[in-house]
Design an enzyme around this catalytic site. Structure first.
Site, mmCIF file in Angstrom:
data_model
loop_
_atom_site.group_PDB
_atom_site.id
_atom_site.type_symbol
_atom_site.label_atom_id
_atom_site.label_comp_id
_atom_site.label_asym_id
_atom_site.label_seq_id
_atom_site.Cartn_x
_atom_site.Cartn_y
_atom_site.Cartn_z
ATOM 1 C CB CYS A 115 -0.937 0.019 1.202
ATOM 2 S SG CYS A 115 -0.114 -0.054 2.793
ATOM 3 N N GLY A 116 2.162 1.134 -0.112
ATOM 4 C CA GLY A 116 3.012 2.311 -0.177
ATOM 5 C C GLY A 116 3.156 2.996 1.165
#
Length: 275
Positions: A115-116
């Protein structure tokens, strides 16, 4: 080396009737990426283009910017207790003089996250880490009719998707709509890493003047990978995230979402779109 597809038994129910038949599924296996022999990250991927995936991942991490930064990329022998090679562990050996980043617990958590990052600090980190800060000045312009035709061209070139229906794709195009490269993977971020890694191996970074099309949504992670590779235009058939838009605005990248048929939303860099 692992196969891209595998066959599995399936009970198929159609119109109230059932029958047993084989089905073709996309393969999914873990890939451990090592840097100078030390574990760095693990990603679930579709086997194939593993070397490109590894070096593309390291481009997005700010470790690599040119093919000369790499001394060798190899599969690790003895990856299992019995000494056999699973072809699921890749080591990237840096060339002499290339700085080796600190491989800390914090970095491993970051690199394995799907998800960064979040928050302003992550945007600052990307801006300072990229070796190709010239995106904002990239003069490329793309006709709207070229953009609207890209999803069909991407889909037509997805050979494995035709057999499985279970793959993401990333396509690299010129501003005139010519397909330069296409990679498929069970993970959309892996497909982009494979595109970027192949470009690095061919000595084509930064990818100035290029358009990157992804088959799903445009997350911050994908926008980050585009920025790190010097790609001025990122388009997605689905929605972008708010952080992806923030990053596009700050870096000067053009970001297009909901690219479907004749329609699209331009979230940043609309000056590059020729109406």
């Amino acid at each position: 080396m692992g196969r891209v597809t595998e066959r599995r038994r399936v009970v198929r129910i159609r119109n109230g009737g059932a029958g047993v038949r084989p089905d073709t599924l996309v393969a999914e296996e873990p890939l451990e990426i090592r840097l100078n022999g030390r574990p760095l990250a693990i990603t679930m991927r579709t086997p194939g283009d593993d070397f490109a995936l590894a070096v593309g991942f390291l481009v997005s991490e700010g470790v690599l910017a040119d093919a000369s930064d790499v001394q060798a990329v190899t599969y690790c022998e003895g990856a299992t207790t019995d000494g056999s090679n699973t072809y699921n562990v890749v080591n990237v050996q840096l060339a002499a003089g290339v700085p080796v980043p600190d491989i800390t617990l914090e970095r491993n958590v970051y690199t394995t996250s799907s998800c960064g990052l979040c928050g302003k600090a992550s945007l600052d980190a990307v801006r300072t880490a990229t070796r190709f800060p010239g995106i904002a000045g990239d003069p490329v312009r793309v006709p709207v009719e070229v953009l609207t035709g890209l999803p069909e061209r991407l889909r037509a070139a997805q050979k494995v998707f035709d057999r499985t229906g279970g793959l993401h794709a990333a396509g690299l195009f010129t501003a005139e709509g010519e397909l330069l490269d296409l990679r498929e993977d069970v993970g959309r971020h892996n497909a982009v890493d494979k595109i970027v890694g192949r470009a690095l191996q061919a000595g084509r970074l930064p990818l100035a003047g290029a358009v990157l099309l992804v088959s799903g949504r445009a997350s911050f992670e994908l926008a980050q990978k585009a920025v790190m590779a010097g790609i001025p235009v990122l388009a997605a058939v689905s929605a972008p995230s708010s952080l992806a838009v923030d990053l596009a605005l700050e870096s000067g990248m053009t970001l297009v979402g909901f690219l479907r048929g004749p329609d699209m939303n331009v979230y940043a860099g609309e000056e590059r779109i020729i109406l």
